[in-house]
Design an enzyme around this catalytic site. Structure first.
Site, PDB file in Angstrom:
ATOM      1  CD  GLU A  35      -3.710  -9.492  14.903  1.00  0.00           C
ATOM      2  OE1 GLU A  35      -3.260  -9.726  16.045  1.00  0.00           O
ATOM      3  OE2 GLU A  35      -3.560 -10.245  13.929  1.00  0.00           O
ATOM      4  NE  ARG A 265      -3.332  -9.431  28.665  1.00  0.00           N
ATOM      5  CZ  ARG A 265      -3.893  -9.456  27.443  1.00  0.00           C
ATOM      6  NH1 ARG A 265      -5.110  -9.878  27.264  1.00  0.00           N
ATOM      7  NH2 ARG A 265      -3.219  -9.072  26.403  1.00  0.00           N
ATOM      8  CE  LYS A 275      -8.744  -8.552  19.325  1.00  0.00           C
ATOM      9  NZ  LYS A 275      -7.407  -8.505  18.759  1.00  0.00           N
TER      10      LYS A 275
END
Ligand code: ATP
Ligand code: MG
Length: 563
Positions: A35, A265, A275
């Protein structure tokens, strides 16, 4: 099982099984779907190496797809930075694509779902929807709007698109199962209203798809075969499949449909890696920007002096697993050390200079010395000049030395790297008692390194010639957080609490050997005995600025063992 297949990770095994059974007609196409709402971090690097690595290994390539379905957080700046980071890591995409390019198809498919009775417009408020959904222990309740007739749903959905309703007034929901044990299947939202400018589609849309709806559609439209994501999405997989399987007549998507696979992850000690948090660090001024060398971003690592090869080697070492774990930042540091040990030319630099005068050397007398650039002869040599006025590292002198001190002290003899042996004859102090100069003598017979009588001198110090040296700024970095996992705070605690106030030390008096005067941003060196350093973009010709990438050894191992 052959030896080669034993070392496959679980994703490679899955892909090879699909290839063997011809599931996707022998095709493999992966995608990396960021994104564009921030800069990429080392966790993304892991995903990039994985997806692009599989795309390369199995020959089908990888799409770089921007998941730009949330207009309020996304910007072109981030798109550009992400492309630069993927390229820097050494990967090339098959195509650059934007989820926003599929907005019309996504919308058409949503109308299709409505006409098939698979989606409905719901007028409940956000809070009511949450309430009706129940929870893990409480089954959901049907929305009063669940059985709206198809025509009414279509009409409202078209008017939502036309901008007739304010944000939050209506949403489009999938009609699945409010009793499902999987919360994601309790009539999840497919579309919501957002009256916002989109960085690519401008004001064309005021209706935006939710991730769980958009993502499978994007994958299917692109013909992705293996859609790899992180473990949090495991419970979303039935929804991923549901969205695509409603296309029973295969009007929208080619078969076979893409399949989602999950892996753990990457989490790294002593840093944060989302982020959102990284953006907060930037906005609140805890760091100088997204590319601050203390950041876990790819651009921060690059500025710090990391090489793409080291980041890839780290991703490889961490491996692909299905179980969440916290990886040691020391592993990342080990990867760059290993790379630069082989690749970085050696230089001499004095970070905290102490003046040394060689009293038995005449003013203006100079000896040109040839030093190897690297233990590997292929790196060649360079000239440095030995003169009467030198600098050594302040830390390399002790007036009252501890036991086993092999560096300089009153009366002690040391070797100056590549030059000769010197002995400290006199210590000069200023009015406050601070040592400001060492007056030393050299043994001319030792020119080149050692005395012909073979006397033992253990310590070798780095040094620079005062008149020849170039002034430089050197930035030393430490961990940005003192806590292993900054997000693991006590109830109500703030993750910022463990920010390390001493994560940056700026040395403005450093003196470097002259060959470093015109180092270009990104040039990397080993400063003898000090670590690996990389020229910063703030460097000007004749006025270099260096970042310490990593010390020669892991100083924390020692500190922790002691403490
Ligand atoms: P963030 O919370 O940092 O924004 P994200 O997962 O929301 O992370 P995206 O831009 O949506 O970020 O991620 C793009 C891809 O990178 C996704 O496929 C995601 O799974 C992967 N990714 C993100 N963070 C990590 C991580 N820490 N380790 C491995 N892969 C990751
Ligand atoms: Mg995200």
């Amino acid at each position: 099982m052959s030896d080669a297949s034993k070392s496959l990770n679980f994703l490679e095994e899955l892909i090879e099984a699909d290839l063997a059974s011809g599931t996707h007609g022998g095709r493999v196409l992966t995608r990396f779907p960021p994104e564009p709402n921030g800069y990429l971090h080392i966790g993304h690097a892991k995903s990039i190496c994985l997806n692009f690595g599989l795309g390369l290994k199995y020959g089908g390539g990888t799409n770089l797809r921007f998941d730009d379905t949330n207009p309020t957080k996304e910007e072109q700046e981030y798109v550009d930075a992400i492309e630069a980071d993927v390229r820097w890591l050494g990967f090339d995409w098959k195509a650059v694509l934007f989820a926003s390019d599929y907005f019309q198809t996504m919308y058409d498919y949503a109308e299709f779902l409505i006409t098939r009775g698979k989606a409905y417009v719901c007028d409940l408020t956000e809070a009511e929807i949450r309430d009706y959904r129940g929870n893990f222990h409480v089954p959901g309740k049907d929305s009063p709007y669940r059985d709206r007739p198809v025509e009414e749903n279509l009409d409202f959905f078209r008017r939502m698109k036309a901008g007739e309703f304010p944000e939050g007034a209506k949403v489009l929901r999938a009609k699945i199962d409010m009793q499902s044990g999987n919360m994601n299947l309790r009539d999840p939202l497919l579309y919501r209203i957002r009256h916002a400018e989109h960085h690519r589609t401008g004001a064309a849309w005021c209706l935006y798809p939710m991730y769980d709806y958009a993502h499978p559609v994007e994958d299917a439209l692109e013909g992705v075969t293996h859609s790899i994501c992180t473990l949090e999405f495991e419970d979303h997989r039935p929804l991923y499949d549901w969205v695509l399987e409603q296309d029973v007549e295969e009007q929208f998507f080619k078969r076979p449909l893409p399949k989602q696979f999950e892996f753990a992850r990457l989490n790294l000690t002593y840093t944060v890696m989302s982020k959102r948090r990284l953006l907060e660090l930037v906005k609140e001024g805890h760091v100088k920007g997204w590319d601050d060398p203390r950041m876990s971003t790819i651009s921060g690592l690059r500025r710090r002096g990391y090489t793409p090869a080291a980041v890839r080697a780290f991703a490889e070492k961490v491996g692909v697993a299905r179980r969440a774990a916290l990886s040691e930042v020391a592993l990342l540091e080990g990867a760059i050390r290993e790379d630069l040990e082989k690749a970085a030319p050696r230089r001499m630099a004095v970070l905290r200079p102490l003046k040394v005068t060689i009293t038995n050397l005449a003013e203006g007398e100079a000896h040109e010395l040839t030093l190897a650039n690297h233990p590997d002869e292929g790196f060649g040599t360079r000239q440095v000049t030995f003169t009467r006025d030198l600098y050594i590292e302040r830390d390399d002198f002790e007036e009252v030395p501890p036991k086993k001190w092999f560096r300089l002290a009153p009366g002690a003899e040391v070797r100056l790297k590549g030059a000769c042996l010197i002995r400290c004859e006199e210590v000069v102090k200023d009015a406050s008692g601070q040592v400001v100069e060492l007056r030393c003598t050299w043994d001319p017979a030792s020119l080149g390194g050692d005395a012909p009588d073979g006397r033992k001198v253990k310590g070798t110090l780095h040094w620079v010639s005062a008149v020849h040296a170039v002034n430089a700024e050197v930035r030393l970095y430490d961990r940005l957080f003192t806590a292993e996992d900054p997000m693991d705070t006590p109830e109500g605690g703030d993750w910022r609490a463990s920010l390390n106030p001493a994560s940056l030390e700026v040395l403005t008096e450093a003196r470097l050997e002259p060959s470093l005067a015109d180092a270009k941003p990104g040039d990397r060196f080993q400063f003898e005995r000090l670590g690996y350093f990389c020229a910063d973009p703030d460097s000007k010709p004749g006025a270099p600025v260096f970042n310490r990438t990593v010390a020669l050894k892991d100083s924390w191992v020692k500190a922790e063992a002691k403490g």
